[in-house]
Design a protein around this motif. Structure first.
Motif, PDB file in Angstrom:
ATOM      1  N   GLN A  71       0.843  -1.247   0.030  1.00 16.27           N
ATOM      2  CA  GLN A  71      -0.200   0.033   0.175  1.00 16.27           C
ATOM      3  C   GLN A  71       0.788   1.204  -0.106  1.00 16.27           C
ATOM      4  OE1 GLN A  71      -3.347   0.118  -0.479  1.00 16.27           O
ATOM      5  NE2 GLN A  71      -3.599   2.453  -0.325  1.00 16.27           N
ATOM      6  N   TRP A  72       2.112   1.250   0.647  1.00 18.22           N
ATOM      7  CA  TRP A  72       2.876   2.463   0.963  1.00 18.22           C
ATOM      8  C   TRP A  72       3.580   2.630  -0.559  1.00 18.22           C
ATOM      9  CZ3 TRP A  72       8.222   3.069   0.014  1.00 18.22           C
ATOM     10  CH2 TRP A  72       8.810   4.313   0.321  1.00 18.22           C
ATOM     11  N   ARG A  73       3.965   1.487  -1.232  1.00 14.13           N
ATOM     12  CA  ARG A  73       4.333   1.493  -2.568  1.00 14.13           C
ATOM     13  C   ARG A  73       3.296   2.277  -3.511  1.00 14.13           C
ATOM     14  NH1 ARG A  73       6.689  -3.220  -1.196  1.00 14.13           N
ATOM     15  NH2 ARG A  73       5.102  -4.214  -2.540  1.00 14.13           N
ATOM     16  N   PHE A  74       2.214   1.798  -3.455  1.00 16.28           N
ATOM     17  CA  PHE A  74       1.160   2.469  -4.519  1.00 16.28           C
ATOM     18  C   PHE A  74       0.700   3.670  -3.967  1.00 16.28           C
ATOM     19  CE2 PHE A  74      -3.350   3.268  -5.139  1.00 16.28           C
ATOM     20  CZ  PHE A  74      -3.532   3.101  -6.309  1.00 16.28           C
ATOM     21  N   GLN A  75       0.813   4.390  -2.798  1.00 16.46           N
ATOM     22  CA  GLN A  75       0.465   5.478  -2.442  1.00 16.46           C
ATOM     23  C   GLN A  75       1.709   6.454  -2.960  1.00 16.46           C
ATOM     24  OE1 GLN A  75      -2.073   7.149  -1.269  1.00 16.46           O
ATOM     25  NE2 GLN A  75      -3.271   4.825  -1.288  1.00 16.46           N
ATOM     26  N   ALA A  76       2.863   6.076  -2.906  1.00 11.42           N
ATOM     27  CA  ALA A  76       4.148   6.838  -3.198  1.00 11.42           C
ATOM     28  C   ALA A  76       3.954   6.999  -5.022  1.00 11.42           C
ATOM     29  CB  ALA A  76       5.235   6.060  -3.344  1.00 11.42           C
ATOM     30  N   SER A  77       3.356   5.669  -5.697  1.00 10.92           N
ATOM     31  CA  SER A  77       3.204   5.905  -6.742  1.00 10.92           C
ATOM     32  C   SER A  77       1.968   7.096  -7.433  1.00 10.92           C
ATOM     33  CB  SER A  77       3.196   4.692  -7.661  1.00 10.92           C
ATOM     34  OG  SER A  77       1.834   3.925  -7.409  1.00 10.92           O
ATOM     35  N   VAL A  78       0.785   6.884  -6.295  1.00 13.41           N
ATOM     36  CA  VAL A  78      -0.160   7.984  -6.466  1.00 13.41           C
ATOM     37  C   VAL A  78       0.273   9.184  -6.396  1.00 13.41           C
ATOM     38  CG1 VAL A  78      -2.227   8.867  -5.561  1.00 13.41           C
ATOM     39  CG2 VAL A  78      -1.978   6.118  -6.030  1.00 13.41           C
ATOM     40  N   ARG A  79       1.117   9.640  -5.449  1.00 16.17           N
ATOM     41  CA  ARG A  79       1.864  10.919  -4.986  1.00 16.17           C
ATOM     42  C   ARG A  79       2.843  11.276  -6.303  1.00 16.17           C
ATOM     43  NH1 ARG A  79       2.029   8.869   0.039  1.00 16.17           N
ATOM     44  NH2 ARG A  79       4.196   8.074  -0.225  1.00 16.17           N
ATOM     45  N   ALA A  80       3.473  10.302  -6.852  1.00 14.44           N
ATOM     46  CA  ALA A  80       4.364  11.012  -8.074  1.00 14.44           C
ATOM     47  C   ALA A  80       3.446  10.946  -9.544  1.00 14.44           C
ATOM     48  CB  ALA A  80       5.094   9.804  -8.002  1.00 14.44           C
ATOM     49  N   ARG A  81       2.027  10.677  -9.287  1.00 16.41           N
ATOM     50  CA  ARG A  81       1.161  10.459 -10.487  1.00 16.41           C
ATOM     51  C   ARG A  81       1.496   9.661 -11.349  1.00 16.41           C
ATOM     52  NH1 ARG A  81      -3.089  14.007 -10.646  1.00 16.41           N
ATOM     53  NH2 ARG A  81      -2.940  13.923 -12.787  1.00 16.41           N
ATOM     54  N   ARG A  82       1.942   8.335 -11.034  1.00 19.42           N
ATOM     55  CA  ARG A  82       2.203   7.364 -11.975  1.00 19.42           C
ATOM     56  C   ARG A  82       1.290   6.267 -11.966  1.00 19.42           C
ATOM     57  NH1 ARG A  82       7.357   7.820  -9.210  1.00 19.42           N
ATOM     58  NH2 ARG A  82       6.958   5.780  -8.326  1.00 19.42           N
ATOM     59  N   ALA A  83       0.487   6.336 -10.937  1.00 17.86           N
ATOM     60  CA  ALA A  83      -0.655   5.358 -10.702  1.00 17.86           C
ATOM     61  C   ALA A  83      -2.034   5.609 -11.222  1.00 17.86           C
ATOM     62  CB  ALA A  83      -0.926   4.967  -9.343  1.00 17.86           C
TER      63      ALA A  83
ATOM     64  N   THR B 171      -5.608   9.373 -11.052  1.00 17.30           N
ATOM     65  CA  THR B 171      -5.022   9.306 -12.374  1.00 17.30           C
ATOM     66  C   THR B 171      -3.779   9.482 -12.640  1.00 17.30           C
ATOM     67  OG1 THR B 171      -5.847  11.765 -12.773  1.00 17.30           O
ATOM     68  CG2 THR B 171      -7.185  10.043 -13.186  1.00 17.30           C
ATOM     69  N   PRO B 172      -3.049   9.161 -13.487  1.00 16.56           N
ATOM     70  CA  PRO B 172      -1.580   9.372 -13.863  1.00 16.56           C
ATOM     71  C   PRO B 172      -1.429  10.811 -14.481  1.00 16.56           C
ATOM     72  CG  PRO B 172      -2.257   7.992 -15.759  1.00 16.56           C
ATOM     73  CD  PRO B 172      -3.437   8.225 -14.572  1.00 16.56           C
ATOM     74  N   ASP B 173      -0.146  11.295 -14.433  1.00 18.01           N
ATOM     75  CA  ASP B 173       0.292  12.484 -14.795  1.00 18.01           C
ATOM     76  C   ASP B 173       0.133  12.113 -16.540  1.00 18.01           C
ATOM     77  OD1 ASP B 173       1.286  14.866 -14.397  1.00 18.01           O
ATOM     78  OD2 ASP B 173       3.387  14.550 -14.624  1.00 18.01           O
ATOM     79  N   GLY B 174      -0.410  13.205 -17.115  1.00 18.89           N
ATOM     80  CA  GLY B 174      -0.712  13.104 -18.644  1.00 18.89           C
ATOM     81  C   GLY B 174      -2.037  12.586 -18.948  1.00 18.89           C
ATOM     82  N   TYR B 175      -2.769  12.366 -18.014  1.00 21.55           N
ATOM     83  CA  TYR B 175      -4.143  11.532 -18.238  1.00 21.55           C
ATOM     84  C   TYR B 175      -4.870  12.324 -19.245  1.00 21.55           C
ATOM     85  CZ  TYR B 175      -8.806  10.151 -17.006  1.00 21.55           C
ATOM     86  OH  TYR B 175     -10.199   9.707 -17.040  1.00 21.55           O
ATOM     87  N   ALA B 176      -5.160  13.468 -19.382  1.00 16.88           N
ATOM     88  CA  ALA B 176      -6.059  14.491 -19.976  1.00 16.88           C
ATOM     89  C   ALA B 176      -5.298  14.185 -21.651  1.00 16.88           C
ATOM     90  CB  ALA B 176      -5.978  15.663 -19.659  1.00 16.88           C
ATOM     91  N   ASP B 177      -3.896  14.244 -21.608  1.00 15.04           N
ATOM     92  CA  ASP B 177      -3.294  13.949 -23.065  1.00 15.04           C
ATOM     93  C   ASP B 177      -3.469  12.588 -23.442  1.00 15.04           C
ATOM     94  OD1 ASP B 177      -2.641  16.800 -22.562  1.00 15.04           O
ATOM     95  OD2 ASP B 177      -0.771  16.257 -21.689  1.00 15.04           O
ATOM     96  N   ARG B 178      -3.267  11.727 -22.632  1.00 15.81           N
ATOM     97  CA  ARG B 178      -3.065  10.192 -23.139  1.00 15.81           C
ATOM     98  C   ARG B 178      -4.390   9.595 -23.577  1.00 15.81           C
ATOM     99  NH1 ARG B 178      -0.534   7.107 -18.231  1.00 15.81           N
ATOM    100  NH2 ARG B 178      -1.205   5.460 -19.430  1.00 15.81           N
ATOM    101  N   PHE B 179      -5.581  10.184 -23.006  1.00 14.83           N
ATOM    102  CA  PHE B 179      -6.749   9.616 -23.387  1.00 14.83           C
ATOM    103  C   PHE B 179      -7.652  10.679 -23.990  1.00 14.83           C
ATOM    104  CE2 PHE B 179      -5.001   7.208 -19.667  1.00 14.83           C
ATOM    105  CZ  PHE B 179      -5.171   6.046 -20.269  1.00 14.83           C
ATOM    106  N   THR B 180      -8.500  10.117 -24.905  1.00 12.90           N
ATOM    107  CA  THR B 180      -9.325  11.045 -25.680  1.00 12.90           C
ATOM    108  C   THR B 180     -10.552  11.565 -24.734  1.00 12.90           C
ATOM    109  OG1 THR B 180     -10.879   9.294 -26.479  1.00 12.90           O
ATOM    110  CG2 THR B 180      -8.841   9.897 -27.894  1.00 12.90           C
ATOM    111  N   LEU B 181     -11.344  12.332 -25.101  1.00  9.30           N
ATOM    112  CA  LEU B 181     -12.563  12.630 -23.955  1.00  9.30           C
ATOM    113  C   LEU B 181     -13.575  11.562 -24.019  1.00  9.30           C
ATOM    114  CD1 LEU B 181     -14.056  15.153 -22.784  1.00  9.30           C
ATOM    115  CD2 LEU B 181     -15.327  15.328 -24.943  1.00  9.30           C
ATOM    116  N   GLU B 182     -13.789  10.870 -25.187  1.00  9.19           N
ATOM    117  CA  GLU B 182     -14.629   9.372 -25.046  1.00  9.19           C
ATOM    118  C   GLU B 182     -13.917   8.404 -24.004  1.00  9.19           C
ATOM    119  OE1 GLU B 182     -13.533  10.736 -27.901  1.00  9.19           O
ATOM    120  OE2 GLU B 182     -15.651  11.759 -28.549  1.00  9.19           O
TER     121      GLU B 182
END
Length: 177
Positions: free
Chosen positions: A110-122, A135-146
């Motif tokens: 859980q700690w590793r997962f939370q670290a990846s959430v804080r780093a916006r990798r999860a 959501t990960p970093d670049g979420y809006a850029d990686r996925f279309t609106l749909e």
């Protein structure tokens, strides 16, 4: 006598729950493939159900009841737990160390997962006792609106079913077993 009976019931439920955890771990991937994720996820209900059912006497025990001179009504197939109770002082720390090791392993994950959430990798994922979407970093850029709408609907379904909270309860059962 009551201590032996309670300890025997606890041991029986613990063993049944542990075997159910192993069974679910073995069946979850094939069940997911053939039955779908939701039914495979429901297999975890076998753990508390098995532990609970193990507390009830087997049917033959109902037909072999014996009254002892002290007036205690017991099954003729009563299991003598006194040797186990005599060693309970040595067994309990072993069980506690196993449960603590499992809690530590789950906490580290859980700690590793939370670290990846804080780093916006999860993510995208629904997480937390009070579920939220990460959501990960670049979420809006990686996925279309749909795609984002589908992702939000998918994660909302997990949150509406309280899957992250259920995962916490499952983890607690795994640690206790």
């Amino acid at each position: 006598m009551a201590t032996e009976l309670l300890f025997g019931m606890f041991l029986r439920a613990e063993l049944a729950g542990s075997l159910a955890v192993l069974l679910v771990l073995a069946l979850r991937l094939p069940a997911r493939r053939f039955l779908g994720a939701e039914l495979a996820y429901g297999l975890w209900l076998l753990v508390p159900a098995t532990a609970l059912v193990s507390l009830f006497p087997a049917m033959p025990e109902y037909f072999h009841l014996v009254t002892y001179p002290n007036g205690v009504l017991r099954s003729g197939r009563f299991v003598d737990w006194s040797p186990v109770v005599a060693h309970a002082g040595r067994l309990a720390p072993v069980w506690a160390m196993g449960a603590a090791a499992m809690v530590l392993a789950l906490a580290a994950a859980q700690w590793r997962f939370q670290a990846s959430v804080r780093a916006r990798r999860a993510g995208p994922a629904a997480t937390g006792f009070w579920p939220r979407m990460v959501t990960p970093d670049g979420y809006a850029d990686r996925f279309t609106l749909e795609e984002r709408a589908l992702i939000r609907a998918h994660e909302r379904a997990h949150m509406d079913r309280r899957d992250p909270t259920t995962n916490l309860l499952i983890a607690m059962l795994q640690a206790a077993s």
